[in-house]
Design a protein around this motif. Structure first.
Motif, PDB file in Angstrom:
ATOM      1  N   GLY A 170       0.782  -1.224   0.000  1.00  0.00           N
ATOM      2  CA  GLY A 170       0.000   0.000   0.000  1.00  0.00           C
ATOM      3  C   GLY A 170       0.813   1.272   0.000  1.00  0.00           C
ATOM      4  O   GLY A 170       0.265   2.363   0.158  1.00  0.00           O
ATOM      5  N   THR A 171       2.160   1.159  -0.153  1.00  0.00           N
ATOM      6  CA  THR A 171       3.021   2.342  -0.222  1.00  0.00           C
ATOM      7  C   THR A 171       3.739   2.355  -1.565  1.00  0.00           C
ATOM      8  O   THR A 171       3.716   1.380  -2.313  1.00  0.00           O
ATOM      9  N   GLU A 218       2.037   4.249   7.414  1.00  0.00           N
ATOM     10  CA  GLU A 218       1.758   2.825   7.575  1.00  0.00           C
ATOM     11  C   GLU A 218       3.039   1.996   7.602  1.00  0.00           C
ATOM     12  O   GLU A 218       3.145   1.026   8.348  1.00  0.00           O
ATOM     13  N   PHE A 219       4.027   2.405   6.816  1.00  0.00           N
ATOM     14  CA  PHE A 219       5.310   1.699   6.853  1.00  0.00           C
ATOM     15  C   PHE A 219       5.993   1.904   8.201  1.00  0.00           C
ATOM     16  O   PHE A 219       6.499   0.948   8.809  1.00  0.00           O
ATOM     17  N   THR A 224       8.054  -0.127  13.160  1.00  0.00           N
ATOM     18  CA  THR A 224       8.202   0.098  14.599  1.00  0.00           C
ATOM     19  C   THR A 224       7.651  -1.074  15.399  1.00  0.00           C
ATOM     20  O   THR A 224       8.264  -1.517  16.391  1.00  0.00           O
ATOM     21  N   ASP A 225       6.514  -1.600  14.988  1.00  0.00           N
ATOM     22  CA  ASP A 225       5.917  -2.734  15.685  1.00  0.00           C
ATOM     23  C   ASP A 225       6.818  -3.960  15.656  1.00  0.00           C
ATOM     24  O   ASP A 225       6.746  -4.812  16.547  1.00  0.00           O
TER      25      ASP A 225
END
Length: 267
Positions: A170-171, A218-219, A224-225
Motif C-alpha cells: 500500500g506504499t 503505515e510503513f 516500529t511494531d
C-alpha cells in the motif's frame, strides 16, 4: 594503558567518506570531525557534496574537502581515491556510505521483481560492492602506512535477513533484490579484506536498521511494531558506532559486523 579519550581521538587522521552528500555520510562526517579528523567527502552529486562540505566547515571550523565521482566508473573511482590521498597527504580512515538504495531512481531498479533489469542490477552491484573493492585497492598503501588504518563498509539488515515485503504494501516504497544481495556481498567482502589487509589495516561492516526519513505512516508503524526498541533509527544512532569502528577504541576488532538496528534482526 591509554584512556578512552585517547583511544577515540582522531586528531591528525585523514578520512575519505563516499556518498558524501547523503544523510548517513553527514552523521559519519560529524562524528569524525568531532573527534579531530580531516575529511574528504566524495559523491556523484558534485554540487550537493560541495554544499555539505562547506556547511561542515562553517559548523566545525575543520578541513573538509569534496570530490565528484561516479562510483560506477572504475577509472574515475581510482582517480578520485588517489586524488583524495594526495590532497590529504595520506589516509587513515575509509568509510563507504554510497549505495543504490530503495529510493534510487534508476529504470529497472526500484520496481516489482518481475520488472527489475540486469542493467540496473549490474549498476547497483558496481556502486554497492565493486566500488569499495576498487577504493581499497587504490588506498591500501596509504592505509597501511597510517599505523591506524580502518575501513568501514556500510551494509544493511537486508544483508543479513530477507525483507518482509508486507511492510511495503500500500506504499510507493520498494526493496530491490539487488540491494539486499549487494549488502550481503559487502559482508563477504568485509571478511575477505579483513584477512587480506591484516594486521596493518582493520576492515569492519556497520549494519544500520531502517532510518526514519518521513516514510509513509503505515510503513513506519509496521516497522516500529517489528522492532524491539519500538522506533526507527535516526542518523544520530550511527555516530557512536562510527566513532568506535574508525578509532582505536576498536583497535583489536576486524572482520566484524556491528549491527545498529534496534533489535530488528533478533526476531
Amino acid at each position: 594503558m591509554k584512556s578512552l579519550v585517547q583511544l577515540q581521538d582522531l586528531s591528525g587522521r585523514r578520512a575519505l567518506v563516499t556518498g558524501g552528500a547523503g544523510h548517513i555520510a553527514l552523521a559519519v562526517a560529524e562524528s569524525l570531525l568531532e573527534l579531530g579528523a580531516a575529511l574528504t567527502l566524495l559523491d556523484q552529486d558534485v554540487e550537493a557534496c560541495r554544499s555539505q562540505a562547506e556547511d561542515l566547515v562553517a559548523r566545525f571550523g575543520r578541513d573538509v574537502a569534496s570530490l565528484g565521482c561516479d562510483l560506477g566508473d572504475e577509472a574515475a573511482t581510482r582517480q578520485a581515491a588517489g586524488e583524495a590521498v594526495r590532497s590529504m597527504g595520506g589516509l587513515d580512515i575509509l568509510v563507504h556510505c554510497a549505495a543504490y538504495v530503495g529510493t534510487t531512481d534508476v529504470p529497472g531498479w526500484a520496481v516489482p521483481f518481475g520488472e527489475q533489469t540486469i542493467e540496473a542490477w549490474d549498476a547497483g552491484q558496481r556502486v554497492n560492492v565493486t566500488a569499495p573493492f576498487v577504493l581499497v585497492q587504490e588506498t591500501r598503501t596509504a592505509l597501511e602506512a597510517s599505523g591506524h588504518g580502518s575501513v568501514v563498509l556500510f551494509s544493511s539488515i537486508y544483508g543479513l535477513v530477507a525483507p518482509d515485503m508486507r511492510l511495503y504494501e500500500g506504499t510507493s516504497m520498494a526493496n530491490p533484490t539487488g540491494f539486499g544481495v549487494s549488502k550481503a556481498g559487502l559482508l563477504g567482502l568485509t571478511r575477505y579484506l579483513a584477512t587480506e589487509l591484516a594486521p596493518r589495516v582493520r576492515v569492519n561492516a556497520l549494519i544500520p536498521g531502517g532510518v526514519w526519513r518521513d516514510q509513509p505512516a503505515e510503513f513506519v508503524e509496521r516497522y516500529t511494531d517489528r522492532t524491539p526498541m519500538a522506533r526507527m533509527a535516526t542518523e544520530e544512532d550511527i555516530k557512536g558506532a562510527i566513532a568506535y569502528l574508525a578509532s582505536d577504541l576498536s583497535a583489536y576488532v576486524t572482520g566484524q559486523n556491528l549491527v545498529v538496528d534496534g533489535g530488528w534482526t533478533v526476531w
